[in-house]
Design a protein around this motif. Structure first.
Motif, PDB file in Angstrom:
ATOM      1  N   GLU A  25       0.818  -1.212   0.000  1.00  0.00           N
ATOM      2  CA  GLU A  25       0.000   0.000   0.000  1.00  0.00           C
ATOM      3  C   GLU A  25       0.851   1.261   0.000  1.00  0.00           C
ATOM      4  O   GLU A  25       1.879   1.335   0.675  1.00  0.00           O
ATOM      5  CB  GLU A  25      -0.920   0.013   1.225  1.00  0.00           C
ATOM      6  CG  GLU A  25      -1.845  -1.185   1.287  1.00  0.00           C
ATOM      7  CD  GLU A  25      -2.803  -1.150   2.463  1.00  0.00           C
ATOM      8  OE1 GLU A  25      -3.152  -0.026   2.904  1.00  0.00           O
ATOM      9  OE2 GLU A  25      -3.195  -2.226   2.953  1.00  0.00           O
ATOM     10  N   GLY A  26       0.392   2.254  -0.744  1.00  0.00           N
ATOM     11  CA  GLY A  26       1.016   3.564  -0.711  1.00  0.00           C
ATOM     12  C   GLY A  26       0.645   4.300   0.560  1.00  0.00           C
ATOM     13  O   GLY A  26      -0.040   3.779   1.438  1.00  0.00           O
ATOM     14  N   PHE A  58       0.462   7.686  -4.297  1.00  0.00           N
ATOM     15  CA  PHE A  58       1.808   7.281  -4.683  1.00  0.00           C
ATOM     16  C   PHE A  58       2.554   8.473  -5.274  1.00  0.00           C
ATOM     17  O   PHE A  58       3.563   8.302  -5.957  1.00  0.00           O
ATOM     18  CB  PHE A  58       1.752   6.145  -5.709  1.00  0.00           C
ATOM     19  CG  PHE A  58       1.437   4.796  -5.104  1.00  0.00           C
ATOM     20  CD1 PHE A  58       2.389   4.099  -4.386  1.00  0.00           C
ATOM     21  CD2 PHE A  58       0.176   4.248  -5.240  1.00  0.00           C
ATOM     22  CE1 PHE A  58       2.097   2.865  -3.825  1.00  0.00           C
ATOM     23  CE2 PHE A  58      -0.126   3.011  -4.675  1.00  0.00           C
ATOM     24  CZ  PHE A  58       0.840   2.318  -3.971  1.00  0.00           C
ATOM     25  N   VAL A 117      10.349   1.905  -5.701  1.00  0.00           N
ATOM     26  CA  VAL A 117       9.389   0.818  -5.848  1.00  0.00           C
ATOM     27  C   VAL A 117       9.985  -0.476  -5.304  1.00  0.00           C
ATOM     28  O   VAL A 117      11.196  -0.602  -5.102  1.00  0.00           O
ATOM     29  CB  VAL A 117       8.967   0.652  -7.321  1.00  0.00           C
ATOM     30  CG1 VAL A 117       8.179   1.859  -7.794  1.00  0.00           C
ATOM     31  CG2 VAL A 117      10.180   0.424  -8.214  1.00  0.00           C
ATOM     32  N   TYR A 164       0.273  -2.800  -6.465  1.00  0.00           N
ATOM     33  CA  TYR A 164       0.293  -1.589  -5.644  1.00  0.00           C
ATOM     34  C   TYR A 164      -1.126  -1.213  -5.246  1.00  0.00           C
ATOM     35  O   TYR A 164      -2.041  -1.232  -6.074  1.00  0.00           O
ATOM     36  CB  TYR A 164       1.002  -0.456  -6.383  1.00  0.00           C
ATOM     37  CG  TYR A 164       2.493  -0.710  -6.442  1.00  0.00           C
ATOM     38  CD1 TYR A 164       3.336  -0.257  -5.431  1.00  0.00           C
ATOM     39  CD2 TYR A 164       3.045  -1.465  -7.476  1.00  0.00           C
ATOM     40  CE1 TYR A 164       4.698  -0.526  -5.463  1.00  0.00           C
ATOM     41  CE2 TYR A 164       4.407  -1.734  -7.516  1.00  0.00           C
ATOM     42  CZ  TYR A 164       5.217  -1.266  -6.500  1.00  0.00           C
ATOM     43  OH  TYR A 164       6.569  -1.550  -6.527  1.00  0.00           O
ATOM     44  N   TYR A 199       1.902  -0.910 -13.455  1.00  0.00           N
ATOM     45  CA  TYR A 199       1.685  -1.981 -12.476  1.00  0.00           C
ATOM     46  C   TYR A 199       0.199  -2.260 -12.322  1.00  0.00           C
ATOM     47  O   TYR A 199      -0.634  -1.374 -12.553  1.00  0.00           O
ATOM     48  CB  TYR A 199       2.215  -1.572 -11.101  1.00  0.00           C
ATOM     49  CG  TYR A 199       3.668  -1.216 -11.059  1.00  0.00           C
ATOM     50  CD1 TYR A 199       4.648  -2.205 -11.059  1.00  0.00           C
ATOM     51  CD2 TYR A 199       4.075   0.113 -10.995  1.00  0.00           C
ATOM     52  CE1 TYR A 199       5.991  -1.876 -11.013  1.00  0.00           C
ATOM     53  CE2 TYR A 199       5.410   0.456 -10.932  1.00  0.00           C
ATOM     54  CZ  TYR A 199       6.372  -0.546 -10.950  1.00  0.00           C
ATOM     55  OH  TYR A 199       7.697  -0.208 -10.902  1.00  0.00           O
ATOM     56  N   VAL A 201      -2.975  -2.226 -10.082  1.00  0.00           N
ATOM     57  CA  VAL A 201      -3.377  -1.416  -8.936  1.00  0.00           C
ATOM     58  C   VAL A 201      -4.628  -2.027  -8.315  1.00  0.00           C
ATOM     59  O   VAL A 201      -5.556  -2.429  -9.027  1.00  0.00           O
ATOM     60  CB  VAL A 201      -3.624   0.048  -9.339  1.00  0.00           C
ATOM     61  CG1 VAL A 201      -4.264   0.843  -8.201  1.00  0.00           C
ATOM     62  CG2 VAL A 201      -2.311   0.708  -9.772  1.00  0.00           C
TER      63      VAL A 201
END
Length: 391
Positions: free
Chosen positions: A249-250, A257, A264, A272, A297, A299
């Motif tokens: 998790e951001g 992010f 990364v 992500y 990526y 998400v």
């Protein structure tokens, strides 16, 4: 037939065993390379191929045959992350096998996000892991992938102030992830979500620096404490031989992010994750904070909701006209679909997406309601269910 037999074998109500033991304590094209948007650069990891497991391929999750997988489901909190569960928590796991079966068969979901807590596991590791295995088996039998996540907040009684400005993992979490990964490393329907809502609570959305992201990635000293980085948690999982997808998790509360740059995770099988309760925000806002990641990526929106009831409703449905609530929810569902984002909504529990557990009646916005009211509680259950049935 095999699934039906498995359900019959493990469908005994979960709550009695859980509590009895606990008291003893749309479409898009996969991308690659480097994506550049204003002010941000993100470097992609190489593609990995894992025999028999869902895995990351470009910016998509694919199954063992290479077919795209979009996770769509909901979260259920309960006795795995709450030290002193209240009535709502107990209801959530009272007949867990029936609940996950409804999610899969009646709502057409394929994913469950299941919060857990390493501090509760530490109190009785064997009992806790056994109960977790039962819950995962029941969800898998209902056709659900299970996203096991570490939900380290005040409700599981951590030995520190969970409201501290720096909310990042402590070193003890690595041992927990080694135990969980060892237990489930042969299960192709399990995904690991290493830490719920990491945050620097005194940093605004657009003010995260490269140094903040290095702390998130590699850990370090902050405010006199030692924190573990997301890379270390990923490495702890991989040290067991577990090859499943790992979700990272951001920064939460900012839900962003933004400015992550090259910080990364060094692992080819990462998704992500972000949480989003700002349903009144625009696609441009979402693109700036996390949508840009989806071109490189996969998400995952691990929590999201437009909530109308209680204190959460007062916060989350402000500036949204009740007559527009259904469309607001649909707009976000369509946004996620257009970016091939997986998601689990908050939450498949009473007072959120459900009016009750007796008939699993979904909440609705289709009546005259005001933000914050509790009887009946307004919610997005009906619009989400209809979306799933029609997609």
């Amino acid at each position: 037939m095999a699934v039906a037999v498995l359900v019959a074998l493990i469908a005994a109500p979960l709550a009695s065993s859980l509590l009895g033991q606990q008291q003893g304590k749309g479409p898009g094209t996969p991308g690659a390379g480097t994506v550049i948007v204003p002010g941000q650069t993100v470097t992609a990891s190489p593609t990995v191929t894992l025999s028999g497991l869902p895995h990351v391929q470009g910016n998509r999750i694919v199954d063992s045959s290479g077919r795209p997988v979009i996770l769509r489901g909901a979260q259920i909190e309960g006795v795995f992350n709450v030290a002193q569960p209240g009535p709502t928590d107990l209801l959530a796991t009272n007949d867990f096998a029936s609940t996950v079966k409804v999610m899969g068969q009646q709502w057409h979901m394929n994913a469950l996000r299941l919060p857990t807590c390493n501090w509760l596991w530490q109190a009785n590791p064997t009992s806790y892991m056994s109960r977790l295995q039962t819950a995962v088996q029941q969800a898998n039998a209902a056709g659900l992938y299970v996203v096991i996540e570490a939900h380290d907040d005040h409700r599981c009684n951590p030995p520190y102030n969970a409201q501290d400005p720096v909310h990042l993992p402590r070193p003890q979490l690595k041992a927990y992830w080694q135990a969980v990964a060892n237990t489930f490393k042969n299960n192709p329907m399990v995904i690991f979500d290493v830490y719920n809502e990491p945050a620097l609570r005194n940093v605004n959305r657009d003010q995260y620096t490269a140094q903040d992201w290095q702390l998130w990635l590699n850990g370090g000293q902050q405010n006199g404490e030692t924190f573990t980085g997301m890379q270390e948690l990923v490495d702890a999982v991989r040290s067991t031989g577990a090859q499943q997808i790992i979700m990272v998790e951001g920064y939460s509360f900012a839900e962003t992010f933004y400015n992550i740059g090259s910080n990364v995770i060094h692992d080819p099988n990462i998704v992500y994750e972000i949480h989003e309760y700002g349903m009144n925000r625009t696609p441009d806002d979402w693109n700036k904070d996390f949508g840009f990641m989806s071109t490189t990526y996969p998400v995952f929106i691990g929590e999201w909701a437009l909530m109308g009831g209680g204190n959460s409703g007062q916060v989350n449905c402000h500036n949204i006209a009740p007559s527009q609530a259904n469309q607001v929810v649909l707009n976000f569902l369509n946004y996620m679909a257009s970016h091939n984002m997986s998601w689990t909504a908050y939450a498949f529990t009473e007072g959120h997406m459900l009016q009750n557990y007796s008939a699993y009646t979904p909440t609705t916005f289709d009546f005259n309601w005001t933000c914050g009211q509790n009887s009946p509680v307004p919610g997005m259950g009906a619009v989400v269910k209809q979306y799933l049935l029609s997609h």
